[in-house]
Design a protein around this motif. Structure first.
Motif, short mmCIF file in Angstrom:
data_model
loop_
_atom_site.label_atom_id
_atom_site.label_comp_id
_atom_site.label_asym_id
_atom_site.label_seq_id
_atom_site.Cartn_x
_atom_site.Cartn_y
_atom_site.Cartn_z
N GLY A 262 -13.80 36.24 -55.53
CA GLY A 262 -14.65 37.28 -55.44
C GLY A 262 -14.30 38.60 -54.51
O GLY A 262 -14.74 39.63 -54.48
N GLY A 263 -13.25 38.08 -53.83
CA GLY A 263 -12.41 38.92 -53.00
C GLY A 263 -11.37 39.82 -53.55
O GLY A 263 -11.12 39.82 -55.07
N SER A 264 -10.64 40.76 -53.16
CA SER A 264 -9.63 41.68 -53.58
C SER A 264 -8.40 41.55 -52.91
O SER A 264 -8.26 41.07 -51.70
N LEU A 265 -7.42 41.92 -53.49
CA LEU A 265 -6.06 42.05 -52.99
C LEU A 265 -5.39 43.14 -53.82
O LEU A 265 -5.71 43.44 -54.76
N ARG A 266 -4.28 43.79 -53.07
CA ARG A 266 -3.70 44.78 -53.76
C ARG A 266 -2.17 44.39 -53.43
O ARG A 266 -1.59 44.45 -52.35
N LEU A 267 -1.41 44.25 -54.56
CA LEU A 267 0.11 44.01 -54.61
C LEU A 267 0.85 45.46 -54.46
O LEU A 267 0.55 46.39 -55.43
N SER B 98 5.42 55.56 -68.40
CA SER B 98 5.53 56.63 -67.57
C SER B 98 4.74 57.96 -67.86
O SER B 98 4.63 58.77 -67.37
N SER B 99 3.87 57.81 -69.14
CA SER B 99 2.95 58.78 -69.33
C SER B 99 1.44 58.36 -68.93
O SER B 99 0.31 58.77 -69.37
N ALA B 100 1.60 57.16 -68.14
CA ALA B 100 0.32 56.69 -67.42
C ALA B 100 -0.81 55.87 -68.47
O ALA B 100 -1.77 55.61 -68.07
N PHE B 101 -0.19 55.66 -69.54
CA PHE B 101 -0.85 54.68 -70.46
C PHE B 101 -0.98 53.18 -69.75
O PHE B 101 0.14 52.61 -69.42
N ARG B 102 -2.04 52.39 -69.81
CA ARG B 102 -2.08 51.18 -69.06
C ARG B 102 -2.87 50.21 -70.08
O ARG B 102 -3.63 50.60 -71.09
N ASN B 103 -2.36 49.08 -70.02
CA ASN B 103 -2.73 48.10 -70.92
C ASN B 103 -2.85 46.68 -70.11
O ASN B 103 -2.21 46.47 -69.07
N TYR B 104 -3.86 45.88 -70.41
CA TYR B 104 -4.13 44.68 -69.59
C TYR B 104 -4.35 43.41 -70.21
O TYR B 104 -4.84 43.62 -71.46
N ALA B 105 -4.01 42.43 -69.89
CA ALA B 105 -4.33 41.13 -70.37
C ALA B 105 -5.84 40.85 -70.45
O ALA B 105 -6.61 41.17 -69.46
N ASP B 106 -6.40 40.33 -71.34
CA ASP B 106 -7.94 40.07 -71.40
C ASP B 106 -8.44 39.23 -70.28
O ASP B 106 -9.40 39.47 -69.83
N THR B 107 -7.64 38.38 -69.78
CA THR B 107 -8.05 37.63 -68.45
C THR B 107 -8.30 38.63 -67.25
O THR B 107 -9.06 38.10 -66.43
N GLY C 236 -10.99 44.62 -66.78
CA GLY C 236 -12.10 45.11 -66.06
C GLY C 236 -12.17 44.71 -64.56
O GLY C 236 -12.95 44.99 -63.86
N ARG C 237 -11.01 43.91 -64.06
CA ARG C 237 -10.95 43.35 -62.75
C ARG C 237 -9.52 43.73 -62.21
O ARG C 237 -9.77 44.21 -60.82
N PHE C 238 -8.84 44.10 -62.86
CA PHE C 238 -7.51 44.54 -62.16
C PHE C 238 -7.02 45.93 -62.52
O PHE C 238 -7.49 46.28 -63.83
N ALA C 239 -6.51 46.59 -61.61
CA ALA C 239 -6.02 47.88 -62.20
C ALA C 239 -4.63 48.21 -61.66
O ALA C 239 -4.28 48.02 -60.68
#
Length: 113
Positions: free
Chosen positions: A15-20, A53-62, A65-68
């Motif tokens: 439930g916690g957070s981290l920033r890498l 470089s145009s700021a398009f983002r894509n995420y693994a399904d896992t 909604g939780r990672f940015a």
């Protein structure tokens, strides 16, 4: 060739957070695609998120909604904000280009009670 150095890992409870963070040796705006990957114990390394470089983002399904994923061009740094962490997010996290070049040391994240 661009060099990337990860930092910011640690141990948190579920439930916690981290920033890498990932510091680049060149202007980050000159890199077409940057990504985060992770390797959990006993598993192959897998892709987590990409930013172009145009700021398009894509995420693994896992992690959607939780990672940015984000960048700070002034600091030439890539970030991964990880929220609502789960034990299954425990892994060594790596930043790299997409497709990946040489791998760095990574940063260990452990999510446990």
């Amino acid at each position: 060739q661009v060099q990337l150095v990860e930092s910011g890992g640690g141990s948190v409870q579920p439930g916690g957070s981290l920033r890498l963070s990932c510091a680049a040796s060149v202007k980050i705006s000159s890199i077409d695609r940057l990504a985060w990957y992770r390797q959990a114990p006993g598993h192959l390394r897998t892709w987590v998120a990409t930013i172009t470089s145009s700021a398009f983002r894509n995420y693994a399904d896992t992690v959607k909604g939780r990672f940015a994923i984000s960048t700070d061009t002034a600091k030439n740094t890539l970030y991964l904000q990880m929220n609502s962490l789960k034990p299954e997010d425990t892994a060594v996290y790596y930043c790299n280009t997409l497709p990946p070049g040489d791998w760095g040391q990574g940063t260990q994240d452990t999510i446990a009670s």
